[in-house]
Design a protein around this motif. Structure first.
Motif, PDB file in Angstrom:
ATOM      1  N   GLU A 286       0.835  -1.206   0.000  1.00  0.00           N
ATOM      2  CA  GLU A 286       0.000   0.000   0.000  1.00  0.00           C
ATOM      3  C   GLU A 286       0.870   1.256   0.000  1.00  0.00           C
ATOM      4  O   GLU A 286       2.046   1.213   0.360  1.00  0.00           O
ATOM      5  CB  GLU A 286      -0.897   0.006   1.244  1.00  0.00           C
ATOM      6  N   TRP A 287       0.251   2.404  -0.333  1.00  0.00           N
ATOM      7  CA  TRP A 287       0.975   3.669  -0.345  1.00  0.00           C
ATOM      8  C   TRP A 287       1.541   3.951   1.039  1.00  0.00           C
ATOM      9  O   TRP A 287       0.897   3.752   2.059  1.00  0.00           O
ATOM     10  CB  TRP A 287       0.074   4.834  -0.754  1.00  0.00           C
ATOM     11  N   ARG A 288       2.774   4.397   1.046  1.00  0.00           N
ATOM     12  CA  ARG A 288       3.466   4.848   2.247  1.00  0.00           C
ATOM     13  C   ARG A 288       4.615   5.725   1.781  1.00  0.00           C
ATOM     14  O   ARG A 288       4.913   5.786   0.594  1.00  0.00           O
ATOM     15  CB  ARG A 288       3.951   3.675   3.087  1.00  0.00           C
ATOM     16  N   GLU A 289       5.248   6.407   2.697  1.00  0.00           N
ATOM     17  CA  GLU A 289       6.336   7.318   2.312  1.00  0.00           C
ATOM     18  C   GLU A 289       7.440   6.605   1.551  1.00  0.00           C
ATOM     19  O   GLU A 289       7.958   7.135   0.567  1.00  0.00           O
ATOM     20  CB  GLU A 289       6.921   8.016   3.542  1.00  0.00           C
ATOM     21  N   ASP A 290       7.828   5.413   1.992  1.00  0.00           N
ATOM     22  CA  ASP A 290       8.890   4.684   1.307  1.00  0.00           C
ATOM     23  C   ASP A 290       8.534   4.430  -0.158  1.00  0.00           C
ATOM     24  O   ASP A 290       9.375   4.550  -1.041  1.00  0.00           O
ATOM     25  CB  ASP A 290       9.160   3.339   1.985  1.00  0.00           C
TER      26      ASP A 290
ATOM     27  N   SER B 107       7.191  13.444   4.955  1.00  0.00           N
ATOM     28  CA  SER B 107       7.922  14.102   6.039  1.00  0.00           C
ATOM     29  C   SER B 107       8.875  15.140   5.455  1.00  0.00           C
ATOM     30  O   SER B 107       9.261  15.067   4.275  1.00  0.00           O
ATOM     31  CB  SER B 107       8.718  13.076   6.836  1.00  0.00           C
TER      32      SER B 107
ATOM     33  N   ASN C 181      11.997  13.429   4.048  1.00  0.00           N
ATOM     34  CA  ASN C 181      11.861  12.831   2.714  1.00  0.00           C
ATOM     35  C   ASN C 181      11.712  13.885   1.628  1.00  0.00           C
ATOM     36  O   ASN C 181      12.258  13.732   0.539  1.00  0.00           O
ATOM     37  CB  ASN C 181      10.695  11.838   2.678  1.00  0.00           C
TER      38      ASN C 181
ATOM     39  N   ASN D 177       1.769  14.679   1.990  1.00  0.00           N
ATOM     40  CA  ASN D 177       1.926  14.134   3.343  1.00  0.00           C
ATOM     41  C   ASN D 177       3.280  13.479   3.603  1.00  0.00           C
ATOM     42  O   ASN D 177       3.394  12.627   4.477  1.00  0.00           O
ATOM     43  CB  ASN D 177       0.802  13.150   3.677  1.00  0.00           C
TER      44      ASN D 177
END
Length: 139
Positions: free
Chosen positions: A79-83, A109, A112, A107
């Motif tokens: 699923e979508w995440r910062e990584d 950080s 990032n 959204n």
């Protein structure tokens, strides 16, 4: 299992750097993945790496961008995440992988976003080190 699955992170990054042919955008993509760090050990990503050995006997590597895109779109990387957003930006720098910055970078950080910003500078040939301002992000 491909030839890159057993490499250490350092050897894998070295092979990726050799595979960029010093092209700024490719170098910037590898730089971003190295600094971010989440993807270097990923067996899922290493499944999409091709490469070989150069005339000096050194291993080189490169990403097969189209299947990476297909895997991301089908949920193969989760699923979508910062990584995942960072990987998408890196692949956009690396090859034919269009992204919508508005949605990809939403959204994220400050850390990032700073990495992505510096990668964009590097992709344009600048050797600038950005300073991340401390604070609430309104400056």
């Amino acid at each position: 299992m491909n030839a890159f699955s057993s490499l250490s992170s350092d050897r894998f990054v070295d092979a990726l750097r050799r595979g960029t042919d010093a092209m700024w955008s490719l170098d910037a993509a590898v730089w971003l993945l190295e600094r971010h760090g989440a993807w270097l050990e990923s067996p899922e990503l290493r499944n999409f790496v091709q490469g070989g050995v150069d005339e000096d006997g050194e291993m080189w590597a490169g990403f097969d961008v189209r299947p990476i895109r297909e895997a991301i779109d089908s949920g193969g990387f989760g699923e979508w995440r910062e990584d995942l957003a960072v990987l998408m930006v890196a692949m956009s720098l690396y090859g034919d992988f269009p992204i919508a910055l508005r949605y990809t970078c939403e959204n994220l950080s400050l850390e990032n976003l700073a990495l992505i910003s510096e990668a964009l500078f590097k992709a344009c040939g600048y050797k600038v080190r950005l300073a991340v301002a401390a604070g609430d992000g309104d400056s």
